[in-house]
Design a protein around this motif. Structure first.
Motif, PDB file in Angstrom:
ATOM      1  N   ILE A  95       0.866  -1.179   0.000  1.00  0.00           N
ATOM      2  CA  ILE A  95       0.000   0.000   0.000  1.00  0.00           C
ATOM      3  C   ILE A  95       0.903   1.230   0.000  1.00  0.00           C
ATOM      4  N   LEU A  96       0.740   2.080  -1.023  1.00  0.00           N
ATOM      5  CA  LEU A  96       1.590   3.258  -1.176  1.00  0.00           C
ATOM      6  C   LEU A  96       0.978   4.500  -0.542  1.00  0.00           C
ATOM      7  N   THR A  97      -0.312   4.736  -0.780  1.00  0.00           N
ATOM      8  CA  THR A  97      -1.011   5.893  -0.217  1.00  0.00           C
ATOM      9  C   THR A  97      -2.444   5.479   0.117  1.00  0.00           C
ATOM     10  N   THR A  98      -3.052   6.236   1.026  1.00  0.00           N
ATOM     11  CA  THR A  98      -4.441   5.982   1.386  1.00  0.00           C
ATOM     12  C   THR A  98      -5.224   7.289   1.384  1.00  0.00           C
ATOM     13  N   THR A  99      -6.533   7.164   1.192  1.00  0.00           N
ATOM     14  CA  THR A  99      -7.456   8.289   1.356  1.00  0.00           C
ATOM     15  C   THR A  99      -8.513   7.818   2.348  1.00  0.00           C
ATOM     16  N   ASN A 100      -9.593   8.560   2.461  1.00  0.00           N
ATOM     17  CA  ASN A 100     -10.621   8.150   3.412  1.00  0.00           C
ATOM     18  C   ASN A 100     -11.399   6.912   2.954  1.00  0.00           C
ATOM     19  N   ASN A 101     -11.387   6.572   1.643  1.00  0.00           N
ATOM     20  CA  ASN A 101     -12.127   5.390   1.184  1.00  0.00           C
ATOM     21  C   ASN A 101     -11.399   4.557   0.125  1.00  0.00           C
ATOM     22  N   SER A 102     -10.108   4.812  -0.095  1.00  0.00           N
ATOM     23  CA  SER A 102      -9.369   4.041  -1.097  1.00  0.00           C
ATOM     24  C   SER A 102      -7.881   3.993  -0.756  1.00  0.00           C
ATOM     25  N   TYR A 103      -7.200   3.103  -1.451  1.00  0.00           N
ATOM     26  CA  TYR A 103      -5.740   3.064  -1.318  1.00  0.00           C
ATOM     27  C   TYR A 103      -5.115   2.732  -2.666  1.00  0.00           C
ATOM     28  N   THR A 104      -3.943   3.289  -2.891  1.00  0.00           N
ATOM     29  CA  THR A 104      -3.159   3.009  -4.084  1.00  0.00           C
ATOM     30  C   THR A 104      -2.100   1.992  -3.687  1.00  0.00           C
ATOM     31  N   PHE A 105      -1.926   0.985  -4.509  1.00  0.00           N
ATOM     32  CA  PHE A 105      -1.000  -0.088  -4.168  1.00  0.00           C
ATOM     33  C   PHE A 105      -0.127  -0.460  -5.360  1.00  0.00           C
ATOM     34  N   GLU A 106       0.946  -1.153  -5.045  1.00  0.00           N
ATOM     35  CA  GLU A 106       1.876  -1.680  -6.037  1.00  0.00           C
ATOM     36  C   GLU A 106       1.892  -3.191  -5.828  1.00  0.00           C
ATOM     37  N   TYR A 107       1.877  -3.941  -6.929  1.00  0.00           N
ATOM     38  CA  TYR A 107       1.853  -5.392  -6.790  1.00  0.00           C
ATOM     39  C   TYR A 107       2.673  -6.071  -7.880  1.00  0.00           C
ATOM     40  N   GLY A 108       3.127  -7.270  -7.552  1.00  0.00           N
ATOM     41  CA  GLY A 108       3.899  -8.053  -8.508  1.00  0.00           C
ATOM     42  C   GLY A 108       4.193  -9.429  -7.940  1.00  0.00           C
ATOM     43  N   ILE A 109       4.647 -10.305  -8.784  1.00  0.00           N
ATOM     44  CA  ILE A 109       5.011 -11.656  -8.367  1.00  0.00           C
ATOM     45  C   ILE A 109       6.255 -11.577  -7.492  1.00  0.00           C
ATOM     46  N   VAL A 110       6.238 -12.289  -6.377  1.00  0.00           N
ATOM     47  CA  VAL A 110       7.377 -12.306  -5.466  1.00  0.00           C
ATOM     48  C   VAL A 110       8.615 -12.772  -6.223  1.00  0.00           C
ATOM     49  N   GLY A 111       9.703 -12.034  -6.089  1.00  0.00           N
ATOM     50  CA  GLY A 111      10.959 -12.363  -6.764  1.00  0.00           C
ATOM     51  C   GLY A 111      11.100 -11.749  -8.139  1.00  0.00           C
ATOM     52  N   ASN A 112      10.054 -11.138  -8.657  1.00  0.00           N
ATOM     53  CA  ASN A 112      10.079 -10.501  -9.974  1.00  0.00           C
ATOM     54  C   ASN A 112      10.129  -8.984  -9.774  1.00  0.00           C
ATOM     55  N   ASP A 113      11.020  -8.306 -10.477  1.00  0.00           N
ATOM     56  CA  ASP A 113      11.161  -6.855 -10.325  1.00  0.00           C
ATOM     57  C   ASP A 113      10.029  -6.072 -10.978  1.00  0.00           C
ATOM     58  N   SER A 114       9.277  -6.686 -11.872  1.00  0.00           N
ATOM     59  CA  SER A 114       8.192  -6.005 -12.567  1.00  0.00           C
ATOM     60  C   SER A 114       7.021  -5.764 -11.607  1.00  0.00           C
ATOM     61  N   LYS A 115       6.604  -4.513 -11.484  1.00  0.00           N
ATOM     62  CA  LYS A 115       5.505  -4.139 -10.593  1.00  0.00           C
ATOM     63  C   LYS A 115       4.450  -3.365 -11.372  1.00  0.00           C
ATOM     64  N   GLN A 116       3.229  -3.452 -10.918  1.00  0.00           N
ATOM     65  CA  GLN A 116       2.131  -2.681 -11.481  1.00  0.00           C
ATOM     66  C   GLN A 116       1.455  -1.935 -10.344  1.00  0.00           C
ATOM     67  N   ARG A 117       0.665  -0.915 -10.711  1.00  0.00           N
ATOM     68  CA  ARG A 117      -0.038  -0.128  -9.694  1.00  0.00           C
ATOM     69  C   ARG A 117      -1.529  -0.175  -9.935  1.00  0.00           C
ATOM     70  N   GLY A 118      -2.261   0.012  -8.859  1.00  0.00           N
ATOM     71  CA  GLY A 118      -3.715   0.057  -8.944  1.00  0.00           C
ATOM     72  C   GLY A 118      -4.283   0.810  -7.768  1.00  0.00           C
ATOM     73  N   THR A 119      -5.574   1.028  -7.793  1.00  0.00           N
ATOM     74  CA  THR A 119      -6.283   1.673  -6.700  1.00  0.00           C
ATOM     75  C   THR A 119      -7.491   0.831  -6.342  1.00  0.00           C
ATOM     76  N   ALA A 120      -7.638   0.540  -5.071  1.00  0.00           N
ATOM     77  CA  ALA A 120      -8.785  -0.207  -4.575  1.00  0.00           C
ATOM     78  C   ALA A 120      -9.673   0.749  -3.782  1.00  0.00           C
ATOM     79  N   VAL A 121     -10.971   0.633  -3.987  1.00  0.00           N
ATOM     80  CA  VAL A 121     -11.949   1.475  -3.304  1.00  0.00           C
ATOM     81  C   VAL A 121     -12.715   0.624  -2.313  1.00  0.00           C
ATOM     82  N   LYS A 122     -12.817   1.103  -1.079  1.00  0.00           N
ATOM     83  CA  LYS A 122     -13.579   0.390  -0.042  1.00  0.00           C
ATOM     84  C   LYS A 122     -15.064   0.585  -0.329  1.00  0.00           C
ATOM     85  N   ILE A 123     -15.816  -0.518  -0.364  1.00  0.00           N
ATOM     86  CA  ILE A 123     -17.229  -0.408  -0.746  1.00  0.00           C
ATOM     87  C   ILE A 123     -18.193  -0.772   0.378  1.00  0.00           C
TER      88      ILE A 123
END
Length: 124
Positions: A95-123
């Protein structure tokens, strides 16, 4: 010239003092929605996390993963019932940043340097 040099030296000090909000503990549990675009089509994943387990629904299919928290902002997802070698690979989440109802995150396969980003919204 002296004034410009003075401001140039002080600017990094002020910028380094700014820190984005990260209330990661607020997102250890709850129901979330994540949208991403794949081949020009918006895909939606809904998942519910109960501290050490995550239940995800994507395209009508539900899957379960274990959650191992490294710290308040980082965890590892491991599918409980992988169907192939790709699904056996653990996913690192940060989790990189948070707001009052969402968070921005970085994810990738363990051991792999390639990462992607996304935002999840709490519903819920």
């Amino acid at each position: 010239m002296k004034k410009s040099l003075f401001l140039l030296v002080l600017a990094p000090l002020f910028i380094s003092c700014y820190q984005q909000e990260r209330n990661c503990a607020d997102y250890k549990t709850g129901k979330f929605k994540f949208e991403t675009e794949i081949d020009g089509k918006t895909m939606v994943t809904v998942f519910e996390r109960f501290d050490d387990i995550e239940i995800e629904t994507f395209e009508g299919k539900t899957d379960t993963a274990t959650v191992r928290w490294i710290n308040d902002c980082e965890y590892i997802l491991q599918k409980k019932h992988p169907k192939n070698m790709q699904e056996r690979k653990a996913i690192s989440m940060k989790i990189l940043t948070t707001t009052n109802n969402s968070y921005t995150f970085e994810y990738g396969i363990v051991g792999n340097d390639s990462k992607q980003r996304g935002t999840a919204v709490k519903i819920n």
